[in-house]
Scaffold this motif. Structure first.
Motif, mmCIF file in Angstrom:
data_model
loop_
_atom_site.group_PDB
_atom_site.id
_atom_site.type_symbol
_atom_site.label_atom_id
_atom_site.label_comp_id
_atom_site.label_asym_id
_atom_site.label_seq_id
_atom_site.Cartn_x
_atom_site.Cartn_y
_atom_site.Cartn_z
ATOM 1 N N VAL A 201 34.933 -44.862 3.897
ATOM 2 C CA VAL A 201 36.162 -44.107 3.629
ATOM 3 C C VAL A 201 37.066 -44.875 2.666
ATOM 4 N N LEU A 202 37.180 -46.178 2.862
ATOM 5 C CA LEU A 202 37.987 -47.000 1.958
ATOM 6 C C LEU A 202 37.367 -47.059 0.567
ATOM 7 N N LEU A 203 36.040 -47.104 0.497
ATOM 8 C CA LEU A 203 35.366 -47.085 -0.795
ATOM 9 C C LEU A 203 35.642 -45.777 -1.522
ATOM 10 N N TYR A 204 35.634 -44.684 -0.771
ATOM 11 C CA TYR A 204 35.984 -43.367 -1.312
ATOM 12 C C TYR A 204 37.403 -43.379 -1.876
ATOM 13 N N ALA A 205 38.339 -43.952 -1.131
ATOM 14 C CA ALA A 205 39.721 -44.038 -1.600
ATOM 15 C C ALA A 205 39.827 -44.901 -2.858
ATOM 16 N N SER A 206 39.059 -45.971 -2.923
ATOM 17 C CA SER A 206 39.033 -46.811 -4.124
ATOM 18 C C SER A 206 38.567 -46.004 -5.329
ATOM 19 N N GLY A 207 37.536 -45.193 -5.122
ATOM 20 C CA GLY A 207 37.035 -44.353 -6.206
ATOM 21 C C GLY A 207 38.070 -43.344 -6.676
ATOM 22 N N ILE A 208 38.851 -42.799 -5.752
ATOM 23 C CA ILE A 208 39.897 -41.843 -6.135
ATOM 24 C C ILE A 208 40.926 -42.531 -7.036
ATOM 25 N N ALA A 209 41.321 -43.757 -6.676
ATOM 26 C CA ALA A 209 42.257 -44.510 -7.518
ATOM 27 C C ALA A 209 41.658 -44.766 -8.899
ATOM 28 N N TRP A 210 40.372 -45.084 -8.933
ATOM 29 C CA TRP A 210 39.673 -45.294 -10.209
ATOM 30 C C TRP A 210 39.691 -44.013 -11.037
ATOM 31 N N THR A 211 39.440 -42.875 -10.403
ATOM 32 C CA THR A 211 39.461 -41.600 -11.113
ATOM 33 C C THR A 211 40.843 -41.308 -11.689
ATOM 34 N N LEU A 212 41.881 -41.586 -10.933
ATOM 35 C CA LEU A 212 43.243 -41.407 -11.444
ATOM 36 C C LEU A 212 43.461 -42.247 -12.689
ATOM 37 N N PHE A 213 42.882 -43.427 -12.720
ATOM 38 C CA PHE A 213 42.991 -44.303 -13.890
ATOM 39 C C PHE A 213 42.300 -43.673 -15.098
ATOM 40 N N TYR A 214 41.000 -43.397 -14.970
ATOM 41 C CA TYR A 214 40.262 -42.975 -16.159
ATOM 42 C C TYR A 214 40.577 -41.545 -16.582
ATOM 43 N N ASP A 215 40.867 -40.662 -15.627
ATOM 44 C CA ASP A 215 41.101 -39.282 -16.038
ATOM 45 C C ASP A 215 42.512 -39.073 -16.582
ATOM 46 N N THR A 216 43.446 -39.935 -16.221
ATOM 47 C CA THR A 216 44.755 -39.898 -16.879
ATOM 48 C C THR A 216 44.599 -40.270 -18.348
ATOM 49 N N ILE A 217 43.787 -41.278 -18.630
ATOM 50 C CA ILE A 217 43.505 -41.641 -20.021
ATOM 51 C C ILE A 217 42.863 -40.455 -20.747
ATOM 52 N N TYR A 218 41.886 -39.835 -20.108
ATOM 53 C CA TYR A 218 41.201 -38.686 -20.708
ATOM 54 C C TYR A 218 42.181 -37.555 -21.013
ATOM 55 N N ALA A 219 43.109 -37.297 -20.078
ATOM 56 C CA ALA A 219 44.034 -36.174 -20.225
ATOM 57 C C ALA A 219 45.025 -36.365 -21.364
ATOM 58 N N HIS A 220 45.230 -37.599 -21.798
ATOM 59 C CA HIS A 220 46.151 -37.835 -22.908
ATOM 60 C C HIS A 220 45.628 -37.253 -24.227
ATOM 61 N N GLN A 221 44.332 -36.942 -24.287
ATOM 62 C CA GLN A 221 43.791 -36.323 -25.502
ATOM 63 C C GLN A 221 44.376 -34.934 -25.739
ATOM 64 N N ASP A 222 44.686 -34.223 -24.647
ATOM 65 C CA ASP A 222 45.056 -32.804 -24.739
ATOM 66 C C ASP A 222 46.515 -32.534 -24.412
ATOM 67 N N LYS A 223 47.328 -33.567 -24.294
ATOM 68 C CA LYS A 223 48.676 -33.350 -23.746
ATOM 69 C C LYS A 223 49.520 -32.412 -24.600
ATOM 70 N N GLU A 224 49.358 -32.441 -25.924
ATOM 71 C CA GLU A 224 50.161 -31.545 -26.767
ATOM 72 C C GLU A 224 49.755 -30.094 -26.555
ATOM 73 N N ASP A 225 48.454 -29.834 -26.519
ATOM 74 C CA ASP A 225 47.975 -28.474 -26.260
ATOM 75 C C ASP A 225 48.334 -28.040 -24.840
ATOM 76 N N ASP A 226 48.281 -28.975 -23.888
ATOM 77 C CA ASP A 226 48.594 -28.643 -22.497
ATOM 78 C C ASP A 226 50.039 -28.182 -22.351
ATOM 79 N N VAL A 227 50.941 -28.772 -23.139
ATOM 80 C CA VAL A 227 52.337 -28.338 -23.108
ATOM 81 C C VAL A 227 52.443 -26.881 -23.548
ATOM 82 N N LEU A 228 51.719 -26.533 -24.595
ATOM 83 C CA LEU A 228 51.801 -25.187 -25.158
ATOM 84 C C LEU A 228 51.245 -24.128 -24.209
ATOM 85 N N ILE A 229 50.176 -24.467 -23.483
ATOM 86 C CA ILE A 229 49.540 -23.466 -22.630
ATOM 87 C C ILE A 229 49.959 -23.594 -21.165
#
Length: 327
Positions: A201-229
């Motif tokens: 369960v703790l390993l699962y929680a660690s992975g969630i924190a990791w996902t928040l890290f990498y997918d926030t970086i990924y989401a910065h690619q689309d932030k301007e379009d995301d504002v518009l839509i």
């Protein structure tokens, strides 16, 4: 541009062999796959394998942590291979579902309008058939595991179904992605041990924190379009404070994995086994820090490159956990 009353090109079935904009250049789908199946492989993101890695690696973490608690077994070879095949198929099914639900959003975003549905390579009906075919094959693999792992696998479908809608109602859709993408840590642990321990369960929680890290970086690619839509994301929520939030997620990912290992191994493991296992979270943390130092949230190419580098982040952790299990 379509005249009033005309169907846009994305709905006419033209562009039957259009590569996806953010795919790796020269990937095997665009180069070697037969032309009739290319749109379906693109729908599954087979031309962008990083997502399969990010779904698979928590599975290998969970398996290796469970094995480190006792020993590697012969059946673990199939569990590891089955997780790899299942990750490819379920990532493909999940991406297909995501593209079905997001087809209108994707058509409005520069980076995603070349995807198979908005570009007219695949119809929604064809995509649904393809999705269920992938799920059926993944189900055949899942049913080779024990009963607890099967139940956990079936339960994960709810998370997969919800995720595409999260960005419509919360600023934290990356949490829902983390819940879905790291479920394999618990499933693979259970497939080896027949139970779900606190370390899993703790390993699962660690992975969630990791996902928040990498997918926030990924989401910065689309932030301007995301504002518009009107699409929400942690990238938009954090803005210029992104670096501080990523630092917090880094600390959480490393700390939670460290505690997971200590809970699983400290009572009975030899000092060498424990020491090697503890290299896993700290090597992951080093790689995340390396990404953080190079991050430019206003440079989409840098964001995509750093996002893709998380395959190596997860592999480092998997490698040291696997070595520890072998000691």
């Amino acid at each position: 541009m379509s005249a009033p009353g005309e169907r846009p090109e994305a709905e006419t079935g033209r562009n039957s062999d259009t590569p996806v904009a953010d795919a790796v250049r020269g990937n095997w789908v665009d180069t070697w796959a037969p032309e009739p199946v290319r749109p379906y492989l693109r729908l599954s993101r087979a031309d962008r394998p990083i997502g399969t890695w990010l779904l698979l690696l928590p599975c290998w973490w969970g398996l290796a942590l469970a094995a480190a608690g006792d020993r590697w077994r012969s059946e673990d070879v199939w569990i590891a291979l089955g997780c790899a095949l299942g990750a490819f198929l379920m990532r493909g099914a999940g991406c297909t579902w995501n593209d079905i639900t997001d087809r209108d959003f994707d058509a409005a975003v520069r980076r995603t309008r070349s995807r198979p549905i908005p570009s007219g390579q695949v119809s929604v009906r064809q995509a649904l058939i393809w999705m269920f075919a992938q799920m059926a094959l993944a189900g055949l693999i899942l049913f080779t595991f024990d009963r607890l792992a099967i139940l956990l696998g079936v339960a994960s479908l709810a998370l997969v179904a919800i995720y595409p809608f999260a960005k419509r109602f919360t600023w934290w859709p990356q949490v829902f992605l983390g819940l879905a993408f790291n479920w394999g840590a618990i499933l693979a642990y259970a497939a080896h041990s027949g139970r779900v321990g606190p370390g899993a369960v703790l390993l699962y929680a660690s992975g969630i924190a990791w996902t928040l890290f990498y997918d926030t970086i990924y989401a910065h690619q689309d932030k301007e379009d995301d504002v518009l839509i009107g699409v929400k994301s942690t990238a938009r929520l954090f803005g210029e404070r992104t670096g501080k939030w990523l630092g917090l997620f880094l600390i959480l990912a490393v700390s939670l994995m460290t505690v997971a290992i200590l809970i699983e191994l400290l009572p009975h493991a030899a000092p060498m086994k424990l020491a090697v296992a503890l290299i896993a979270p700290w090597s992951m943390g080093w790689h995340l820090l390396w990404q953080l130092q190079r991050l430019d949230i206003d440079d989409p190419d840098t964001c995509l490159r750093l996002f893709r580098s998380n395959r190596d982040t997860g592999l480092l952790a998997a490698l040291f956990l696997a070595i520890a299990a072998a000691l």
